[in-house]
Design an enzyme around this catalytic site. Structure first.
Site, short mmCIF file in Angstrom:
data_model
loop_
_atom_site.label_atom_id
_atom_site.label_comp_id
_atom_site.label_asym_id
_atom_site.label_seq_id
_atom_site.Cartn_x
_atom_site.Cartn_y
_atom_site.Cartn_z
NE ARG A 46 -2.41 -1.50 3.37
CZ ARG A 46 -3.07 -2.24 4.27
NH1 ARG A 46 -4.38 -2.38 4.17
NH2 ARG A 46 -2.47 -2.81 5.26
CG ASP A 235 3.67 -16.46 17.30
OD1 ASP A 235 3.40 -16.11 16.13
OD2 ASP A 235 4.77 -16.21 17.85
CG HIS A 240 6.51 -22.59 13.74
ND1 HIS A 240 6.06 -22.51 12.45
CD2 HIS A 240 6.73 -21.31 14.15
CE1 HIS A 240 6.00 -21.23 12.09
NE2 HIS A 240 6.40 -20.49 13.12
C1 BG6 Z 1 7.22 -17.01 13.71
C2 BG6 Z 1 6.57 -16.45 14.96
O1 BG6 Z 1 6.32 -17.79 12.99
O2 BG6 Z 1 8.34 -17.80 14.08
C3 BG6 Z 1 7.56 -15.69 15.79
O3 BG6 Z 1 5.50 -15.62 14.59
C4 BG6 Z 1 8.79 -16.53 16.06
O4 BG6 Z 1 6.98 -15.24 17.01
C5 BG6 Z 1 9.34 -17.11 14.77
O5 BG6 Z 1 9.76 -15.69 16.68
C6 BG6 Z 1 10.48 -18.07 15.03
O6 BG6 Z 1 11.10 -18.41 13.83
P1 BG6 Z 1 12.65 -18.73 13.78
O7 BG6 Z 1 12.88 -19.24 12.41
O8 BG6 Z 1 13.38 -17.47 14.07
O9 BG6 Z 1 12.90 -19.75 14.84
#
Ligand code: BG6
Length: 488
Positions: A46, A235, A240
């Protein structure tokens, strides 16, 4: 499939993810000649930005120090352009479509639409892209790459999936969970299915419990507004960490094809019972002192309401009800503002029965074997096991077998997760992306508990910035089986 010309459009090009991850990953691929020779990369957002400001913004994290890298960087910058527009306005997309088409050659064309944008504009963008920027030519490929959050619970995630499905087929959608691009997560299948040594003991008969930890030593730092709506369970844990769990626990897929892998992951997720209040310990960080420096509490972050009860820490015990894992607790813990930054899987094996050896410190039994797979930082796989104390003693002492990537693979640069995943998108390989039924099964495990937390029925315990987490953590993991007394 290789294409003659590839256009990558990065939506949300002025956002954090774009300059922190997407553009550096694209440069990494370009430098190593993994991008198709005929390519253009268009940033869309944007904000009004002059071309040079755009380049400056999206390349600020790219390191190009050697002469070779500098030369590559110059060429890379030549591939980039910026289009300003709205997310909910057809004209903006018509304009974008013209910009895309201007450089495209004829032949096999692929368009990759990468959406690093807030959920509020997600559906509008996906629909408009389909209406105005999608190539209908039978030879063309259109791919939509989407970033989380994929909803906030089962219901919102289903609604989002339905919205997307109106215009995009599952084949065209690539849901990113960047943990699936991490080297050690990808290594899990190899460790398990290419080694009889590990494969044979991957079972409730030999494994006592599994701990998966995700720790960060920094707080939400300005992301408080986003974070407060989601909390640590949404999150990182629902996505993950569950992905890590799936790769750890699933049965051997029939092949490495995306559908075979997804099928096995879904079976694991469906065998996990929904989390209950008893299965979790929640925390929220308060101000603390780290290396003599005072650090703010979560509630001090801008965008976080003063009375927020959002957890920034969670430990949770999961149970997989199938033949392989019944009775083995999977203890996941994740937290921000802790004492260190580390992600690892720690497998604790069963106790040895009928011990005959004297053990260190007068213990009655050998320590449990442990296998640790360190995802980050400094990838490693190591095993803790018992060995005879060298010398004239019969004592059994714990020692380690150690595979450290730093020394063993010193010459190899481990690619960033985003490099690996973007390459997969270009190749059309879905194996490391999240299929919709996987997402649905993962949300089903978390949704009832999340609703209880949202209603304020479960409150997080406080822990200080820089600590190991809330009081009660050790008791919690012990209660769920970790390090239960090994003497008998
Ligand atoms: C993201 C989260 O998906 O993954 C974050 O939103 C987190 O809060 C991050 O810090 C961690 O990713 P990485 O690759 O730095 O371990």
């Amino acid at each position: 499939k290789d294409s003659d010309f590839c256009s990558i459009v990065v939506f949300g090009a002025s956002g954090d993810l774009a300059y922190k991850k997407t553009f550096p990953a694209l440069f990494g691929l370009f430098k190593n000649e993994f991008l198709p020779p005929q390519i253009q990369i268009i940033g869309y957002a944007r904000s009004k930005m002059a071309h040079d400001d755009f380049i400056q913004r999206v390349t600020q994290k790219i390191k190009a120090e050697s002469d070779e890298d500098k030369a590559a960087f110059k060429k890379f910058v030549g591939l980039l352009s910026y289009v300003q527009g709205k997310y909910d306005e057809a004209d903006s997309y018509k304009n974008l479509a013209k910009a895309i088409a201007k450089n495209e050659k004829t032949g096999q064309i692929s368009r990759i639409f990468y959406m690093a944008i807030p959920p509020s504009v997600f559906t509008d963008a996906a629909n408009n892209i389909k209406a105005h920027c999608y190539l209908k030519d039978a030879k063309a490929e259109n791919r939509l790459v989407v970033e989380k959050p994929f909803g906030k619970d089962s219901e919102s995630s289903r609604a989002l999936a339905q919205d997307l499905a109106k215009n995009w087929s599952e084949e065209e959608i690539y849901r990113i969970d960047h943990y699936l691009g991490k080297e050690m997560v990808k290594n899990l299948m190899v460790l398990r299915f290419a080694n009889v040594l590990f494969g044979a003991v991957w079972h409730r008969h030999y494994i006592h419990n599994v701990q998966i930890s995700f720790k960060e030593k920094f707080g939400t730092e300005g992301r408080g507004g986003y974070f407060d709506e989601f909390g640590i369970l949404r999150d990182v844990m629902q996505n993950h960490m569950m992905q890590i769990l799936c790769h750890f626990a699933m049965e051997r897929p029939s092949s490495l094809s995306a559908s075979d892998i997804h099928d096995e992951k879904v079976k694991v997720l469906r065998a996990i019972s929904p989390l209950r209040q008893d299965d979790v310990l929640l925390g929220q960080y308060t101000a603390g002192t780290v290396d003599g420096q005072s650090q703010p509490g979560y509630l001090d972050d801008d965008g976080v309401p003063n009375d927020s009860q959002t957890p920034t820490f969670a430990a949770a015990a999961f149970h997989i009800h199938n033949e392989r894992w019944e009775g083995v607790p999977f203890i996941l813990r994740a937290g921000k503002a802790l004492n260190e930054t580390k992600t690892e899987i720690r497998v604790q094996f069963a106790d040895v029965a009928g011990n005959i050896f004297p053990c260190a410190n007068g213990k009655k039994a050998p320590a449990r074997n442990e296998l640790v797979i360190r995802v980050q930082p400094k990838e490693a796989v190591y095993m803790k096991f018992m060995n005879k104390k060298p010398g004239l003693s019969q004592e059994a002492v714990e020692t380690e077998l150690d595979l450290n990537y730093d020394s063993r693979y010193a010459d190899v640069k481990i690619p960033d997760a985003y490099e690996a995943l973007l390459l997969d998108v270009m190749r059309g390989d879905h194996a490391n992306f999240v299929r919709n039924d996987e997402l649905k099964a993962a949300w089903a495990i978390f949704t009832p508990l999340l609703h209880q937390i949202d209603r304020g029925e479960i409150k997080p315990a406080k822990y200080a910035f820089g600590s190991r987490g809330p009081d009660g953590l050790d008791a919690f993991v012990e209660r769920h089986g970790f390090l239960r007394s090994t003497s008998y």
